[in-house]
Design an enzyme around this catalytic site. Sequence first.
Site, PDB file in Angstrom:
ATOM      1  N   ARG A   1       0.837  -1.211   0.000  1.00  0.00           N
ATOM      2  CA  ARG A   1       0.000   0.000   0.000  1.00  0.00           C
ATOM      3  C   ARG A   1       0.873   1.263   0.000  1.00  0.00           C
ATOM      4  O   ARG A   1       0.535   2.264  -0.635  1.00  0.00           O
ATOM      5  CB  ARG A   1      -0.927  -0.004   1.228  1.00  0.00           C
ATOM      6  CG  ARG A   1      -2.066  -1.002   1.077  1.00  0.00           C
ATOM      7  CD  ARG A   1      -2.982  -0.970   2.282  1.00  0.00           C
ATOM      8  NE  ARG A   1      -3.559   0.346   2.515  1.00  0.00           N
ATOM      9  CZ  ARG A   1      -4.084   0.738   3.667  1.00  0.00           C
ATOM     10  NH1 ARG A   1      -4.122  -0.090   4.697  1.00  0.00           N
ATOM     11  NH2 ARG A   1      -4.588   1.938   3.803  1.00  0.00           N
TER      12      ARG A   1
ATOM     13  N   VAL B   1      -4.380   7.454   5.085  1.00  0.00           N
ATOM     14  CA  VAL B   1      -2.977   7.335   5.469  1.00  0.00           C
ATOM     15  C   VAL B   1      -2.085   7.461   4.237  1.00  0.00           C
ATOM     16  O   VAL B   1      -0.882   7.214   4.293  1.00  0.00           O
ATOM     17  CB  VAL B   1      -2.726   5.979   6.194  1.00  0.00           C
ATOM     18  CG1 VAL B   1      -3.414   5.952   7.548  1.00  0.00           C
ATOM     19  CG2 VAL B   1      -3.180   4.783   5.354  1.00  0.00           C
TER      20      VAL B   1
ATOM     21  N   HIS C   1      -5.458   8.942  11.352  1.00  0.00           N
ATOM     22  CA  HIS C   1      -5.111   7.521  11.408  1.00  0.00           C
ATOM     23  C   HIS C   1      -3.643   7.270  11.075  1.00  0.00           C
ATOM     24  O   HIS C   1      -3.275   6.151  10.728  1.00  0.00           O
ATOM     25  CB  HIS C   1      -6.028   6.712  10.465  1.00  0.00           C
ATOM     26  CG  HIS C   1      -7.453   6.636  10.935  1.00  0.00           C
ATOM     27  ND1 HIS C   1      -8.484   6.127  10.184  1.00  0.00           N
ATOM     28  CD2 HIS C   1      -8.015   7.013  12.121  1.00  0.00           C
ATOM     29  CE1 HIS C   1      -9.630   6.194  10.867  1.00  0.00           C
ATOM     30  NE2 HIS C   1      -9.366   6.736  12.036  1.00  0.00           N
TER      31      HIS C   1
ATOM     32  N   THR D   1     -16.373   9.201   2.900  1.00  0.00           N
ATOM     33  CA  THR D   1     -16.241   8.309   4.058  1.00  0.00           C
ATOM     34  C   THR D   1     -17.591   7.672   4.363  1.00  0.00           C
ATOM     35  O   THR D   1     -18.629   8.328   4.269  1.00  0.00           O
ATOM     36  CB  THR D   1     -15.666   9.033   5.298  1.00  0.00           C
ATOM     37  OG1 THR D   1     -15.680   8.112   6.408  1.00  0.00           O
ATOM     38  CG2 THR D   1     -16.422  10.303   5.664  1.00  0.00           C
TER      39      THR D   1
ATOM     40  N   ASN E   1     -20.665  11.308  -0.969  1.00  0.00           N
ATOM     41  CA  ASN E   1     -20.067  10.000  -1.278  1.00  0.00           C
ATOM     42  C   ASN E   1     -20.924   9.297  -2.316  1.00  0.00           C
ATOM     43  O   ASN E   1     -21.764   9.945  -2.944  1.00  0.00           O
ATOM     44  CB  ASN E   1     -19.822   9.162  -0.012  1.00  0.00           C
ATOM     45  CG  ASN E   1     -21.087   8.823   0.723  1.00  0.00           C
ATOM     46  OD1 ASN E   1     -22.145   8.757   0.130  1.00  0.00           O
ATOM     47  ND2 ASN E   1     -20.980   8.619   2.027  1.00  0.00           N
TER      48      ASN E   1
END
Length: 256
Positions: A75, A112, A128, A196, A221
């Site tokens: 990732r 992240v 996070h 989200t 979203n």
Amino acid sequence: MASTTPAPDARLIAALRAARDVMVLTGAGISAESGLPTFRDALTGYWATFRPEDLATPEAFERNPATVWAWYAERRLKARSALPNPGHLALVTLERWLSVRDRRFTLVTQNVDGLHVTAGQANVIELHGSLQKVKCFRCAEPAPTWDETGKPPRCAHCGGPLRPDVVWFGEMLPVAALNAARAAAERCDVCLSIGTSGMVEPAASLPRIAAQRGATTLTLNLDVTDRATPPRFEVRARAGAFLPALVDAVCGIGAA
Ligand code: OAD
């Protein structure tokens, strides 16, 4: 996926133009158009294929450090080669437009991947953690550099295994980041929640805190959101299409 992008509501545009303090909460959906998978989207989300308890908990790392390290290493690599998309860039424009007018802007992200920072966003709170940071699993000392090998490298201080500096399920969020995010939610007069699912606390509560304090809220979203506390504005569209239109309407030629 939503096929047409709705025009931004004039009342939302007016609220943003008048706002003294704007908070934006983002999740994996804003990075989807940069080619990074979300977590909960059916078929394409990480958690459609993997179980979080196998990859995103301290217990998973203790059981199988090499598997967890390898998943995050992949990732990390993907995030490094990804580029910010028009959704990220629109938020940078909005921040600059507000800041030259002495108004406040806070971007709180659960992501992240670091793409908001790469895009040029100035005031970013990474709730996070970050894929690009690594720390010791045992003593928590950050590691400035490490070898990308198949298994977790060792800590230079205590010899413990290194792990990604991200928040796993069952772990506390960084206290300073969470406090700053809550303060932004409490004082903002517009709160945009973008990409989200609102399934993970405490981030999910931030737009609710803002709404309870009287802020105008938008949820953007691709699916239906929590009906228990409906946002004032709810838009189902791609962030990379809707945000540039919204920001252009707020900050474009003719905007005060
Ligand atoms: P989710 O995967 O739960 O939700 C992604 C949301 O983005 C969904 O509501 C989608 O409809 C929406 N979406 C997808 N593509 C979009 C697009 N192009 N434009 C706009 N919206 C789009 O991701 P998060 O809410 O970020 O935590 O997940 C929260 C946390 O759960 C993550 O930070 C991660 C995860 O487990 C940890 O790893 C601690």
